[in-house]
Design an enzyme around this catalytic site. Structure first.
Site, PDB file in Angstrom:
ATOM      1  N   ILE A 164       0.841  -1.195   0.000  1.00 33.50           N
ATOM      2  CA  ILE A 164       0.000   0.000   0.000  1.00 33.50           C
ATOM      3  C   ILE A 164       0.879   1.248   0.000  1.00 33.50           C
ATOM      4  O   ILE A 164       1.866   1.308   0.732  1.00 33.50           O
ATOM      5  CB  ILE A 164      -0.864   0.014   1.292  1.00 33.50           C
ATOM      6  CG1 ILE A 164      -1.698  -1.266   1.391  1.00 33.50           C
ATOM      7  CG2 ILE A 164      -1.742   1.265   1.364  1.00 33.50           C
ATOM      8  CD1 ILE A 164      -2.043  -1.656   2.816  1.00 33.50           C
ATOM      9  N   CYS A 165       0.505   2.237  -0.819  1.00 24.85           N
ATOM     10  CA  CYS A 165       1.123   3.561  -0.724  1.00 24.85           C
ATOM     11  C   CYS A 165       0.028   4.596  -0.960  1.00 24.85           C
ATOM     12  O   CYS A 165      -1.150   4.294  -0.835  1.00 24.85           O
ATOM     13  CB  CYS A 165       2.299   3.711  -1.683  1.00 24.85           C
ATOM     14  SG  CYS A 165       1.826   3.788  -3.414  1.00 24.85           S
ATOM     15  N   ARG A 166       0.403   5.803  -1.304  1.00 26.16           N
ATOM     16  CA  ARG A 166      -0.599   6.857  -1.453  1.00 26.16           C
ATOM     17  C   ARG A 166      -1.465   6.631  -2.686  1.00 26.16           C
ATOM     18  O   ARG A 166      -2.685   6.688  -2.624  1.00 26.16           O
ATOM     19  CB  ARG A 166       0.094   8.226  -1.528  1.00 26.16           C
ATOM     20  CG  ARG A 166      -0.872   9.408  -1.401  1.00 26.16           C
ATOM     21  CD  ARG A 166      -0.138  10.721  -1.528  1.00 26.16           C
ATOM     22  NE  ARG A 166       0.334  10.923  -2.890  1.00 26.16           N
ATOM     23  CZ  ARG A 166      -0.387  11.458  -3.869  1.00 26.16           C
ATOM     24  NH1 ARG A 166      -1.613  11.867  -3.640  1.00 26.16           N
ATOM     25  NH2 ARG A 166       0.115  11.595  -5.077  1.00 26.16           N
TER      26      ARG A 166
END
Length: 103
Positions: free
Chosen positions: A65-67
């Protein structure tokens, strides 16, 4: 190399709701995760992944997960080179996750 599995925020919510055993790893920076992470996610900043691969289970489905989904995609590609075959990318990242939040 195989294409990286993409999972949408909606899909991830459904799978977590049914109690599926997924490993979630948030690769954003400290200042980003300060605004909130998906419940149960582990935090390993992208830059620390090479030194911390032993914390990533090779035999479980791991969702990164990232932005927006770009950095987590790169992490998945990186790990695939080392035999991590069940990595998945949260497409749209936390932006989409926060937009699909249930009221």
């Amino acid at each position: 190399m195989n294409p990286i599995t993409q999972i949408t925020a909606q899909e991830l919510r459904q799978r977590l709701a049914t109690g599926e055993d997924l490993v979630l790893i948030d690769v954003r920076e400290d200042d980003e995760v300060a605004f909130g992470m998906i419940s149960g996610a582990q935090h390993i900043p992208m830059g620390e992944i090479p030194q911390r691969t032993e914390e990533i289970p090779a035999d479980a489905e791991v969702v990164f997960i990232c932005r927006s989904g770009a950095r987590s995609q790169r992490v998945c590609e990186y790990l695939q080179q080392f035999g991590y075959n069940s990595v998945a990318n949260l497409s749209g990242g936390m932006i989409d996750w926060n937009e699909t939040a249930e009221d």
